[in-house]
Design a protein around this motif. Structure first.
Motif, PDB file in Angstrom:
ATOM      1  N   ALA A 146       0.840  -1.200   0.000  1.00 10.73           N
ATOM      2  CA  ALA A 146       0.000   0.000   0.000  1.00 10.73           C
ATOM      3  C   ALA A 146       0.872   1.245   0.000  1.00 10.73           C
ATOM      4  N   ILE A 147       0.461   2.202  -0.807  1.00  8.98           N
ATOM      5  CA  ILE A 147       1.098   3.519  -0.828  1.00  8.98           C
ATOM      6  C   ILE A 147       0.118   4.456  -0.136  1.00  8.98           C
ATOM      7  N   ARG A 148       0.610   5.190   0.846  1.00 11.10           N
ATOM      8  CA  ARG A 148      -0.278   6.027   1.657  1.00 11.10           C
ATOM      9  C   ARG A 148       0.081   7.508   1.531  1.00 11.10           C
ATOM     10  N   ASN A 149      -0.926   8.352   1.766  1.00  7.19           N
ATOM     11  CA  ASN A 149      -0.685   9.796   1.795  1.00  7.19           C
ATOM     12  C   ASN A 149      -0.268  10.210   3.202  1.00  7.19           C
ATOM     13  N   ASP A 150      -0.094  11.494   3.430  1.00  2.00           N
ATOM     14  CA  ASP A 150       0.359  12.000   4.735  1.00  2.00           C
ATOM     15  C   ASP A 150      -0.632  11.698   5.856  1.00  2.00           C
ATOM     16  N   GLU A 151      -1.915  11.553   5.501  1.00  2.00           N
ATOM     17  CA  GLU A 151      -2.926  11.243   6.514  1.00  2.00           C
ATOM     18  C   GLU A 151      -3.023   9.742   6.798  1.00  2.00           C
ATOM     19  N   GLY A 152      -2.259   8.921   6.078  1.00  2.00           N
ATOM     20  CA  GLY A 152      -2.262   7.484   6.296  1.00  2.00           C
ATOM     21  C   GLY A 152      -3.269   6.725   5.460  1.00  2.00           C
ATOM     22  N   ARG A 153      -4.011   7.433   4.598  1.00  2.00           N
ATOM     23  CA  ARG A 153      -4.990   6.755   3.727  1.00  2.00           C
ATOM     24  C   ARG A 153      -4.297   6.162   2.513  1.00  2.00           C
ATOM     25  N   ILE A 154      -4.764   5.006   2.085  1.00  2.00           N
ATOM     26  CA  ILE A 154      -4.195   4.362   0.905  1.00  2.00           C
ATOM     27  C   ILE A 154      -4.518   5.192  -0.335  1.00  2.00           C
ATOM     28  N   ASP A 169       9.727   2.252  -2.538  1.00  2.00           N
ATOM     29  CA  ASP A 169      10.038   3.132  -1.415  1.00  2.00           C
ATOM     30  C   ASP A 169       8.748   3.744  -0.884  1.00  2.00           C
ATOM     31  N   GLY A 170       8.552   3.663   0.390  1.00  2.71           N
ATOM     32  CA  GLY A 170       7.384   4.253   1.027  1.00  2.71           C
ATOM     33  C   GLY A 170       6.149   3.362   1.016  1.00  2.71           C
ATOM     34  N   ALA A 171       6.192   2.228   0.314  1.00  2.00           N
ATOM     35  CA  ALA A 171       5.044   1.310   0.286  1.00  2.00           C
ATOM     36  C   ALA A 171       5.223   0.267   1.381  1.00  2.00           C
ATOM     37  N   GLU A 172       4.126  -0.096   1.987  1.00  2.00           N
ATOM     38  CA  GLU A 172       4.191  -1.080   3.077  1.00  2.00           C
ATOM     39  C   GLU A 172       3.349  -2.306   2.733  1.00  2.00           C
ATOM     40  N   PRO A 173       3.789  -3.479   3.179  1.00  2.00           N
ATOM     41  CA  PRO A 173       3.006  -4.692   2.917  1.00  2.00           C
ATOM     42  C   PRO A 173       1.632  -4.589   3.582  1.00  2.00           C
ATOM     43  N   ILE A 174       0.640  -5.139   2.897  1.00  2.00           N
ATOM     44  CA  ILE A 174      -0.720  -5.121   3.431  1.00  2.00           C
ATOM     45  C   ILE A 174      -1.442  -6.379   2.952  1.00  2.00           C
ATOM     46  N   ALA A 175      -2.322  -6.884   3.772  1.00  2.00           N
ATOM     47  CA  ALA A 175      -3.088  -8.087   3.412  1.00  2.00           C
ATOM     48  C   ALA A 175      -4.084  -7.770   2.307  1.00  2.00           C
ATOM     49  N   LEU A 176      -4.195  -8.686   1.377  1.00  2.00           N
ATOM     50  CA  LEU A 176      -5.078  -8.509   0.229  1.00  2.00           C
ATOM     51  C   LEU A 176      -6.517  -8.226   0.647  1.00  2.00           C
ATOM     52  N   LYS A 177      -6.982  -8.906   1.689  1.00  2.06           N
ATOM     53  CA  LYS A 177      -8.371  -8.748   2.122  1.00  2.06           C
ATOM     54  C   LYS A 177      -8.512  -7.778   3.292  1.00  2.06           C
ATOM     55  N   SER A 178      -7.521  -6.928   3.468  1.00  3.21           N
ATOM     56  CA  SER A 178      -7.578  -5.924   4.523  1.00  3.21           C
ATOM     57  C   SER A 178      -8.776  -4.997   4.286  1.00  3.21           C
ATOM     58  N   PRO A 179      -9.469  -4.610   5.341  1.00  2.00           N
ATOM     59  CA  PRO A 179     -10.585  -3.667   5.184  1.00  2.00           C
ATOM     60  C   PRO A 179     -10.157  -2.366   4.495  1.00  2.00           C
ATOM     61  N   GLU A 180      -8.903  -1.950   4.723  1.00  2.00           N
ATOM     62  CA  GLU A 180      -8.415  -0.726   4.074  1.00  2.00           C
ATOM     63  C   GLU A 180      -8.292  -0.909   2.561  1.00  2.00           C
ATOM     64  N   VAL A 181      -7.856  -2.082   2.141  1.00  2.00           N
ATOM     65  CA  VAL A 181      -7.734  -2.372   0.703  1.00  2.00           C
ATOM     66  C   VAL A 181      -9.121  -2.379   0.073  1.00  2.00           C
ATOM     67  N   LEU A 182     -10.061  -3.071   0.704  1.00  2.38           N
ATOM     68  CA  LEU A 182     -11.420  -3.123   0.172  1.00  2.38           C
ATOM     69  C   LEU A 182     -12.050  -1.731   0.133  1.00  2.38           C
ATOM     70  N   ASP A 183     -11.800  -0.914   1.143  1.00  2.00           N
ATOM     71  CA  ASP A 183     -12.314   0.455   1.162  1.00  2.00           C
ATOM     72  C   ASP A 183     -11.708   1.266   0.015  1.00  2.00           C
ATOM     73  N   PHE A 184     -10.409   1.119  -0.220  1.00  3.45           N
ATOM     74  CA  PHE A 184      -9.747   1.839  -1.318  1.00  3.45           C
ATOM     75  C   PHE A 184     -10.339   1.432  -2.665  1.00  3.45           C
ATOM     76  N   LEU A 185     -10.498   0.127  -2.886  1.00  2.00           N
ATOM     77  CA  LEU A 185     -11.039  -0.356  -4.156  1.00  2.00           C
ATOM     78  C   LEU A 185     -12.504   0.029  -4.345  1.00  2.00           C
ATOM     79  N   SER A 186     -13.231   0.138  -3.253  1.00  2.00           N
ATOM     80  CA  SER A 186     -14.665   0.428  -3.344  1.00  2.00           C
ATOM     81  C   SER A 186     -14.948   1.905  -3.540  1.00  2.00           C
ATOM     82  N   GLY A 187     -13.956   2.752  -3.310  1.00  5.09           N
ATOM     83  CA  GLY A 187     -14.213   4.182  -3.400  1.00  5.09           C
ATOM     84  C   GLY A 187     -15.164   4.656  -2.316  1.00  5.09           C
ATOM     85  N   GLY A 188     -15.195   3.945  -1.199  1.00  2.00           N
ATOM     86  CA  GLY A 188     -16.065   4.328  -0.085  1.00  2.00           C
ATOM     87  C   GLY A 188     -17.453   3.720  -0.145  1.00  2.00           C
TER      88      GLY A 188
END
Length: 118
Positions: free
Chosen positions: A4-12, A21-40
Motif C-alpha cells: 500500500a502507498i499512503r498519503n500523509d494522513e495514512g490513507r491508501i 520506497d514508502g510502500a508497506e506490505p498489506i493483506a489482500l483482504k484488509s478492510p483498508e484495501v477493500l475500502d480503497f477499491l470500493s471508493g467508499g
C-alpha cells in the motif's frame, strides 16, 4: 504480496504488487484495501467490481489491438476468425451508436500535416 502507498494522513492512495520506497506490505483482504477499491461504497463486492470494469477493459484491449495493427506489429488476419468477427461487430456497433456515417480519416500530427500521429 500486496503493498500500500499512503498519503500523509495514512490513507491508501495506491496499491502495487512490487515493493517500492514508502510502500508497506498489506493483506489482500484488509478492510483498508477493500475500502480503497470500493471508493467508499459500503456495498462493494470484488466480483461486482470485476463485472463493471469488464466493459472498460474490453475497450482498452480493442484500442491496444488497433494500435498494434496500425504500427504493423500484428496483422488483423493473424487473429483467430472468431476474434476478428467479434472485433468487427463491436466496431460496427460503436459506429452505429455514435451515428458515425463519416468515412474514417487518418489523424495527423500538429507538427506536420503529412505525418500520421501513430
Amino acid at each position: 504480496m500486496l503493498y500500500a502507498i499512503r498519503n500523509d494522513e495514512g490513507r491508501i492512495t495506491g496499491l502495487t504488487e512490487t515493493a517500492q520506497d514508502g510502500a508497506e506490505p498489506i493483506a489482500l483482504k484488509s478492510p483498508e484495501v477493500l475500502d480503497f477499491l470500493s471508493g467508499g461504497n459500503d456495498d462493494f463486492q470484488p466480483d461486482d467490481y470485476l463485472n463493471k470494469s469488464d466493459n472498460s477493459v474490453s475497450r482498452i484491449l480493442e484500442d491496444l489491438i488497433d494500435l498494434l495493427i496500425t504500427k504493423d506489429v500484428i496483422m488483423f488476419t493473424e487473429l483467430p476468425d472468431v476474434a476478428q468477427q467479434k472485433l468487427l461487430n463491436r466496431k460496427l456497433a460503436r459506429r452505429i451508436l455514435n451515428d458515425d456515417d463519416a468515412p474514417e480519416i487518418e489523424p495527423t500530427s500538429i507538427l506536420s500535416d503529412d505525418s500520421p500521429v501513430i
